[in-house]
Design an enzyme around this catalytic site. Structure first.
Site, short mmCIF file in Angstrom:
data_model
loop_
_atom_site.label_atom_id
_atom_site.label_comp_id
_atom_site.label_asym_id
_atom_site.label_seq_id
_atom_site.Cartn_x
_atom_site.Cartn_y
_atom_site.Cartn_z
N LYS A 49 0.86 -1.18 0.00
CA LYS A 49 0.00 0.00 0.00
C LYS A 49 0.90 1.24 0.00
CE LYS A 49 -3.82 2.33 0.47
NZ LYS A 49 -4.72 2.41 -0.70
N ILE A 75 -9.97 4.92 -2.64
CA ILE A 75 -9.58 4.71 -1.24
C ILE A 75 -8.98 5.99 -0.68
CG2 ILE A 75 -8.21 3.28 0.34
CD1 ILE A 75 -10.36 1.70 -1.30
N LEU A 77 -5.50 6.73 -0.69
CA LEU A 77 -4.16 6.52 -0.11
C LEU A 77 -4.16 6.41 1.41
CD1 LEU A 77 -1.93 8.94 -2.28
CD2 LEU A 77 -2.41 6.53 -2.69
N CYS A 134 -1.94 8.04 -8.87
CA CYS A 134 -3.16 7.78 -8.11
C CYS A 134 -4.22 8.81 -8.50
CB CYS A 134 -2.92 7.87 -6.61
SG CYS A 134 -4.46 7.68 -5.68
N ILE A 195 -0.08 -0.62 -15.92
CA ILE A 195 -0.60 0.73 -15.69
C ILE A 195 -1.27 0.83 -14.33
CG2 ILE A 195 -1.03 1.32 -18.11
CD1 ILE A 195 -3.92 0.31 -17.76
N ASN A 196 -1.43 2.07 -13.84
CA ASN A 196 -2.30 2.32 -12.70
C ASN A 196 -3.75 2.31 -13.22
OD1 ASN A 196 -3.38 3.20 -10.17
ND2 ASN A 196 -1.45 4.25 -9.73
N GLY A 248 -5.85 -5.99 -14.71
CA GLY A 248 -6.82 -7.01 -15.10
C GLY A 248 -6.32 -8.42 -15.27
N GLY A 269 -3.73 -7.80 -9.13
CA GLY A 269 -4.36 -6.88 -8.19
C GLY A 269 -5.78 -7.29 -7.86
#
Lengths: 305, 267
Positions: A49, A75, A77, A134, A195-196, A248, A269
C-alpha cells in the site's frame, strides 16, 4: 525436479526478483492481511500500500463501485504515514519470504523524496515504486505522472536519494504514455509499472449522484486489461528499462499477454479479491508455458511483435 | 470478542436452500471434507464472502453474515437484490459454494445481569437470529425485536423458547405498526444490552435509546467490500472523532467490524 527449468527470475537495476509475479499496490496491504490465504513464498514481490509522509485516513465512503468486469475504487491513499510504517509495518516486511517493494506517494515533491530517502535505509525494503498515478487524491498523485517534465524532475530528485531499485508507476490517463515513460527513464527510473487505474465513474440513477462521493475513482479489473497490454507494448518500444505489466490479470494467459507485449514482470491486483490463489496459478501457468514452448528465460518472450 | 484467528478459503455443498420470507433465502451447507477447519470460530456477527456463482460476472465476492455455524457446516440468509444474489437463488441442494471465512469481528457477550435486546431490521435478521440462539444456549432470555417492511417479509424462523419475540411491520400488516425501535419502550432499556443489525436509521434510533438509557449498544455495519480481509480498505466506516479538531477517522467493516460499539460510529 527438473534441474534446468526455465529461468523465471527478473533483473531490475542490479537486483533480482525470484519470479515475475507480484501483487499490486493497494490490493495487498503490507503483506499480512492475506497471509492465511496466499502462499507468500511463491510471490515475486509484494508491492505495498502507498506510504505518504503523514498518516492518511482516506476518502469518505462509499469507496468502491463494481462495474462490468471492473471495480472502481477511491480509497484515497489511506496509510499509517512514514512513522507509522517504520513503527508497525517494517517488521511485517522483514518477515515476508519474498521481496517487498514499497509504493511511495505524496502531495508534493518533497513528500516523495522524504519517504524514498527513508526507505533507502530500511533493509526489508527491496525497492520502491513511485506512485505518480493515483487518481483519487486532490493534491499530487496523478498530477506528477501526467506532465513529462514534472515527472522527469521528480524521478531525478528521488533517484538522487535512493540507491535501491526505483520503479515508476505510470498513469494510463494521458494522451501518450510513451512520453511519460521516456520522462521517467530520463529521470533515472530502473523500471516502469504499467498501468495504474483508469479514471472512471459510476452514477446511481436513483440518487442521481455518482456512487463515489468525489465523483470519479480508479477503474481496475479485467475491463482494463487490453488498455494495459497496449500501454506496455507502446512503452516497450519507447524505453530500454524493464516494464512491470498490470491491469486485469486473472490467469497465466492474461499475464503472458503482458509478457509477450514487452513486460518483464507482472502484478496481480483486483483478481486477488475474488481468488487469492491467482498469483500462484499465474506463476505455474507461465512456467508450464515456457517449458512447453521451450522458452528459456522471461526475456525470450519479447520481440515477437 | 472474537478476533480473526485463521481465514480459510473453502468449498461447501448446499444441503438446504429455502425461502424464509419474500426475497429472503437461507442457504445451509456442509463442509466438503465433513467438518470445519481447525481454529474456526464463526460466531454471531462474523461473516463470510461468497464467490458469485457465475464469476467473473459479476466478479467481487459478496459478504453475508453467518446465520448459523456448527461443526459440520454453516448457514447464511441473503436478500435477492442484484445479479449475484439472483444467481445465488438459482443454486440447489448439491451445488457447491466457494467461500472465505470466518471474517470480521462479531458481537461481544453481555455482561452478567444484562438483558440482551436484539433488534433486527430487514436482512439484518441472519446475525440477530444466530445471536439470539447463541445467547439462549448460554441461559439468557433475549428480547428480539424484528422489523420488516410488511407481513410477507417477516422471516419464518425457529426461535428459542427463552426468546421474547416482538414483530413489527412498516405497514402494520403484522405485529406492531412502525419500525423496530418504535416497538421498544424506555422501560425495556433497564438493564438492557443492545445489539442491532439493519438499516442505518433503525440502528441509529436503537443507539440513541441506548445512549439515553446509559446502556451498551453494538451495531453491525454494512459496507460495500472488495477483499474482505482488511487489505483494500474499501469498506471504511466513519468513526466518531475523539475531539472536534481531529480529522475524519475510519475503521474497516471487514476487520475491526462489522460489529462496533454504537458509540464509536459517526452517525
Amino acid at each position: 525436479m527438473v534441474a534446468s527449468g526455465p529461468d523465471l527470475s527478473v533483473v531490475i537495476a542490479d537486483r533480482r526478483l525470484p519470479n515475475p509475479v507480484g501483487v499490486a499496490s493497494g490490493t495487498f496491504g503490507f503483506g499480512e492481511e492475506y497471509a492465511d490465504l496466499v502462499n507468500l513464498a511463491a510471490l515475486g514481490a509484494v508491492y505495498t500500500k502507498a506510504v505518504t509522509p503523514e498518516p492518511r485516513a482516506g476518502n469518505a465512503p462509499p469507496r468502491l463501485a463494481e462495474t462490468p468486469a471492473g471495480l472502481i475504487n477511491a480509497i484515497g491513499l489511506a496509510n499509517p504515514g512514514l512513522e507509522g510504517f517504520l513503527r508497525e509495518k517494517v517488521r511485517i516486511l522483514e518477515a515476508l519470504p519474498c521481496p517487498a517493494i514499497v509504493n511511495v506517494a505524496g502531495a508534493a515533491e518533497d513528500d516523495y523524496v522524504s519517504v524514498a530517502e527513508a526507505m533507502d535505509t530500511v533493509d526489508a525494503v527491496w525497492g520502491i515504486e513511485l506512485n505518480v498515478s493515483c487518481p483519487n487524491v486532490d493534491h499530487g498523485g496523478m498530477a506528477f505522472g501526467t506532465d513529462p517534465a514534472v515527472l522527469e524532475g521528480l524521478t531525478r530528485r528521488v533517484r538522487d536519494v535512493c540507491r535501491k531499485p526505483l520503479i515508476v508507476k505510470l498513469s494510463p490517463n494521458v494522451t501518450d504514455i510513451a512520453e511519460t515513460a521516456r520522462a521517467a527513464e530520463a529521470g533515472g527510473a530502473d523500471a516502469l509499472s504499467c498501468i495504474n487505474t483508469l479514471t472512471g465513474m459510476k452514477v446511481d440513477i436513483q440518487s442521481r449522484r455518482p456512487v463515489i462521493p468525489r465523483g470519479t475513482g480508479g477503474l481496475s479489473g479485467p475491463a482494463i486489461r487490453p488498455v494495459g497490454v497496449a500501454a506496455v507494448w507502446r512503452v516497450s518500444k519507447a524505453v530500454g528499462i524493464p516494464i512491470v505489466g498490470l491491469g486485469g490479470i486473472t490467469s497465466a494467459d492474461d499475464a503472458l499477454e503482458y509478457l509477450l507485449a514487452g513486460a518483464s514482470a507482472v502484478q496481480v491486483g483486483t483478481a486477488l479479491f475474488s481468488d487469492p490463489s491467482v498469483p500462484e496459478r499465474v506463476l505455474e501457468g507461465i512456467r508450464s508455458y515456457m517449458v512447453r514452448e521451450r522458452i528459456p528465460a522471461i526475456g525470450d518472450l519479447h520481440g515477437y511483435f | 470478542m472474537a478476533g480473526p484467528e485463521t481465514v480459510v478459503r473453502g468449498r461447501s455443498r448446499i444441503t438446504d436452500h429455502r425461502t424464509v420470507a419474500r426475497d429472503y433465502r437461507e442457504i445451509r451447507c456442509t463442509y466438503l471434507d465433513g467438518h470445519a477447519p481447525p481454529r474456526f470460530h464463526a460466531e454471531p456477527g462474523r461473516f463470510l464472502t461468497i464467490l458469485p456463482p457465475h464469476y467473473p460476472n459479476p466478479m467481487i465476492r459478496r459478504p453475508f453474515a453467518y446465520s448459523d455455524s456448527w461443526d459440520e457446516g454453516f448457514a447464511f440468509i441473503y436478500e435477492i437484490r442484484g445479479t449475484a444474489t439472483r444467481d445465488l437463488a438459482d443454486l440447489e441442494a448439491g451445488d457447491v459454494l466457494d467461500w472465505m471465512g470466518p471474517l470480521g469481528t462479531g458481537f461481544p457477550r453481555p455482561g452478567s445481569g444484562e438483558r440482551p435486546i436484539l433488534v433486527s431490521g430487514g436482512i439484518g435478521i441472519g446475525p440477530i437470529a444466530y445471536l439470539a440462539r447463541s445467547l439462549a444456549e448460554d441461559g439468557l432470555c433475549p428480547l428480539v425485536v424484528l422489523g420488516a417492511r410488511d407481513a410477507d417479509r417477516v422471516p419464518d424462523l425457529e426461535w428459542p423458547d427463552a426468546a421474547e419475540l416482538r414483530i413489527c411491520t412498516d405497514d402494520g400488516s403484522r405485529g406492531i405498526r412502525g419500525s423496530a425501535p418504535a416497538a421498544l419502550e424506555r422501560r425495556d432499556a433497564d438493564g438492557g444490552w443492545f445489539a442491532a443489525c439493519g438499516p442505518l436509521p433503525m440502528m441509529k434510533a436503537v443507539h440513541e435509546l441506548a445512549v439515553e438509557s446509559g446502556r451498551p449498544c453494538y451495531v453491525s455495519m454494512e459496507e460495500m467490500m472488495a477483499c474482505g480481509v482488511g487489505a483494500c480498505q474499501g469498506c471504511a466506516v466513519p468513526m466518531a472523532a475523539p475531539s472536534p479538531e481531529d480529522g475524519p477517522a475510519y475503521e474497516r467493516a471487514c476487520v475491526e467490524g462489522p460489529v462496533f460499539s454504537s458509540r464509536r460510529i459517526a452517525w
